[in-house]
Design an enzyme around this catalytic site. Sequence first.
Site, PDB file in Angstrom:
ATOM      1  CE  LYS A 176      73.901  64.150  41.547  1.00  0.00           C
ATOM      2  NZ  LYS A 176      73.990  62.715  41.238  1.00  0.00           N
TER       3      LYS A 176
ATOM      4  CB  CYS B 241      77.559  76.554  36.004  1.00  0.00           C
ATOM      5  SG  CYS B 241      78.384  76.388  34.435  1.00  0.00           S
TER       6      CYS B 241
ATOM      7  CD  GLU C 158      77.143  58.474  34.973  1.00  0.00           C
ATOM      8  OE1 GLU C 158      76.814  59.641  35.178  1.00  0.00           O
ATOM      9  OE2 GLU C 158      76.674  57.505  35.615  1.00  0.00           O
TER      10      GLU C 158
ATOM     11  CG  HIS D  98      68.417  40.134  16.394  1.00  0.00           C
ATOM     12  ND1 HIS D  98      67.864  39.379  15.387  1.00  0.00           N
ATOM     13  CD2 HIS D  98      67.802  39.744  17.535  1.00  0.00           C
ATOM     14  CE1 HIS D  98      66.946  38.575  15.900  1.00  0.00           C
ATOM     15  NE2 HIS D  98      66.895  38.783  17.201  1.00  0.00           N
TER      16      HIS D  98
ATOM     17  CD  GLU E  10      71.558  53.870  36.287  1.00  0.00           C
ATOM     18  OE1 GLU E  10      71.324  54.439  35.221  1.00  0.00           O
ATOM     19  OE2 GLU E  10      72.104  54.445  37.259  1.00  0.00           O
TER      20      GLU E  10
ATOM     21  CD1 TRP F 287      80.505  69.913  33.281  1.00  0.00           C
ATOM     22  CD2 TRP F 287      79.167  70.844  31.750  1.00  0.00           C
ATOM     23  NE1 TRP F 287      80.258  68.976  32.308  1.00  0.00           N
ATOM     24  CE2 TRP F 287      79.440  69.517  31.356  1.00  0.00           C
ATOM     25  CE3 TRP F 287      78.348  71.610  30.928  1.00  0.00           C
ATOM     26  CZ2 TRP F 287      78.917  68.946  30.197  1.00  0.00           C
ATOM     27  CZ3 TRP F 287      77.828  71.041  29.775  1.00  0.00           C
ATOM     28  CH2 TRP F 287      78.110  69.718  29.422  1.00  0.00           C
TER      29      TRP F 287
ATOM     30  CE  LYS G 126      75.421  55.628  37.579  1.00  0.00           C
ATOM     31  NZ  LYS G 126      74.082  56.064  37.441  1.00  0.00           N
TER      32      LYS G 126
ATOM     33  CG  ASN H 246      74.026  77.582  35.911  1.00  0.00           C
ATOM     34  OD1 ASN H 246      74.369  76.930  34.928  1.00  0.00           O
ATOM     35  ND2 ASN H 246      73.328  77.089  36.917  1.00  0.00           N
ATOM     36  N   GLY H 247      74.068  78.717  32.602  1.00  0.00           N
ATOM     37  CA  GLY H 247      73.079  78.591  31.522  1.00  0.00           C
ATOM     38  C   GLY H 247      73.734  78.845  30.186  1.00  0.00           C
TER      39      GLY H 247
ATOM     40  NE  ARG I 152      74.339  73.739  40.430  1.00  0.00           N
ATOM     41  CZ  ARG I 152      73.040  73.538  40.376  1.00  0.00           C
ATOM     42  NH1 ARG I 152      72.457  72.819  41.308  1.00  0.00           N
ATOM     43  NH2 ARG I 152      72.319  74.038  39.415  1.00  0.00           N
TER      44      ARG I 152
HETATM   45  C1  F6R Z   1      73.935  59.510  35.639  1.00  0.00           C
HETATM   46  C2  F6R Z   1      73.193  60.691  35.957  1.00  0.00           C
HETATM   47  C3  F6R Z   1      72.553  61.430  34.848  1.00  0.00           C
HETATM   48  C4  F6R Z   1      71.216  62.039  35.310  1.00  0.00           C
HETATM   49  C5  F6R Z   1      70.624  62.919  34.202  1.00  0.00           C
HETATM   50  C6  F6R Z   1      69.269  63.475  34.587  1.00  0.00           C
HETATM   51  O1  F6R Z   1      74.510  58.912  36.763  1.00  0.00           O
HETATM   52  O2  F6R Z   1      73.109  61.101  37.083  1.00  0.00           O
HETATM   53  O3  F6R Z   1      72.372  60.622  33.735  1.00  0.00           O
HETATM   54  O4  F6R Z   1      70.338  61.027  35.640  1.00  0.00           O
HETATM   55  O5  F6R Z   1      71.502  63.962  33.927  1.00  0.00           O
HETATM   56  O6  F6R Z   1      69.373  64.224  35.749  1.00  0.00           O
HETATM   57  P1  F6R Z   1      68.133  64.502  36.685  1.00  0.00           P
HETATM   58  O7  F6R Z   1      67.689  63.195  37.239  1.00  0.00           O
HETATM   59  O8  F6R Z   1      68.658  65.431  37.725  1.00  0.00           O
HETATM   60  O9  F6R Z   1      67.074  65.116  35.819  1.00  0.00           O
END
Ligand code: F6R
Length: 602
Positions: A597, A2, A485, A501, A478, A75, A482, A99-100, A27
């Site tokens: 984000k 948000c 997502e 296993h 990771e 969001w 990626k 927001n929240g 966001r």
């Molecule tokens: C994945 C991604 C998320 C953030 C996670 C933590 O690509 O960006 O998994 O890493 O939401 O966010 P931060 O780093 O902002 O605490």
Amino acid sequence: MCGIVGYMGESKIKRILLDGLKELEYRGYDSAGFALMQNGRIEAYKAVGKLDNLIHKTEAVQSSGFGVGIAHTRWATHGKPTELNAHPHQGRFSHVVHNGIIENYTELKKKLQSEGARFLSQTDTEVIVHLYEQLAERHKDSAKAFEETVKQLEGAYAILLIDERCEDRIFFAKKGSPLQIGLGESGRFFASSDAALVGLCHEAIYLEDGCWGWVSPESLNLFEGESPVSPVAKAIPPTLHSAQKEGFRFFMEKEIYEQAQVLGDTLMGRLQEDRVHLEEIDRTLLDGVEALRLCACGTSYHAALASTYLFERLSRMEARVEIASEFRYRDPVLKSSELFVVISQSGETADTLEALKMAKRAGLKTLAICNVDNSSIVREADATLLTRAGIEKGVASTKAFATQMMVLWLLSLLIAQRHKTLDPALLAQEIAAMRHAPQVLQVPEKLHDRIHRLSKRYLHGHGFFFIGRDLFYPLALEGALKLKEISYLHAEGYPAGEMKHGPIALADSELFTIALLPGTLLKEKMRSNVEELIARDSTTLAIGPECFDLADDYLPTQPTDHPMLEFYEMMVVMQLLALEISIRLGNDVDMPRNLAKSVTVE
Ligand code: F6R
């Protein structure tokens, strides 16, 4: 998660609100809306989906002269992404954006409904506006009503509220979600992140938790609880530029290409000949520290996991990693000899922030590794190492991860220097590798082309396993994150040695294995693990410096003698692979479905 924007002044209000939302859209992008108040009348506009829908819908809306406005990009947390659930939420004479999460909204809603309030949405937010209106009618004093409203809210919030009965005020409150007040020549601005304030003002007040108040053309009234507080303005960082795609198809693509440069920025001033120098870290911060407790979420958690291999190997220091959302609700045994290190790109992740507060309450020293100066996490921690990645707009994190890894590598060497765990020749080798790292992040055109061509073979199947060992296991996690997502394909990261296993039962030609085969660490062990999968017909893409004939596909990396250089090169290959697969599938790479984000709710 948000985005909130607000404005009071004489400039074009709609333009300012929509431009601000554009900066914050990453966001949250399920729906968007804004409310304008001029001459004592509020008009609100909302649209489902991306901000462009709202922009088109409101092309004919005009404003001139003095006015106030509040806006929101959502969001969804409570209630589906529909127009009714989009913000601003309205009562009879006021509108609110939030927001929240309001945790006690169910009981507040029941009470308000029993007293006659009519709810239009399924959101938690709507209770705010009805509660405010009820109190405003009772007290006949809007400031008092707003103060009482805020007192009754439990949870996390950044709130802006406007009221037709006081047309020259914006009420605000903050607890647990970011909110800033920008002080500009053309008026007062509000935003959840200073990215939306750039170009409009040079200074902002970064509100602390528990603050509330209102702005009017003449004054800014700030309170903490019942006590008035003097606002302290800080300069908005001059390096903060509004990010543009600059010819790339997506922000994520641009950010992958930027990694070489930003890694150079991360290192700037932090290497002195054959030593690491981190001036942000006071010598006393590490006094008495015998172990590290690292805590983060998502990609930042993967950086933490990868760094444990560096802390053990280079600094000979125990390093334990915690997922913030798990850590918070355990009863963790914490020792004062541990340094609590939180890692966060945004600096606003609710779970990480709360974990940090918990560690502080337990008396631990704390260090934040963060990309956003002035963020809540930075303000809370005892010390901070900024990652200097610049604004990251792609929801899938790329350059933030690369720079987090670099800061963690630097920290491991700083501790190694202090504890003399590396002899000078080895320390010099580490530093030489570090200096070389930005170069391995450059993206060769040929490699990107090859990944583009190869990606068409990886658009289906029943799943992906990204496998690696040692440092390359968190990197595999990771890589899988990626891909899932932005492609919405199922992908898992796994330690290669664990496949037999259980998970190897899934192997067949429709299971894609992405194998990280570095030349520097556990080469033969890794080859055997991959061969086991190939023997069960898994379609395999090998990534590494040596061609692996048995694999179906192969993407080369440069031969090198340092694992971190291989780590970085493989990271880029996996980022590009996820990007190209997602583009071929026709997805919105920068704003993938269901994500946002900055995760400011727990
Ligand atoms: C994945 C991604 C998320 C953030 C996670 C933590 O690509 O960006 O998994 O890493 O939401 O966010 P931060 O780093 O902002 O605490």
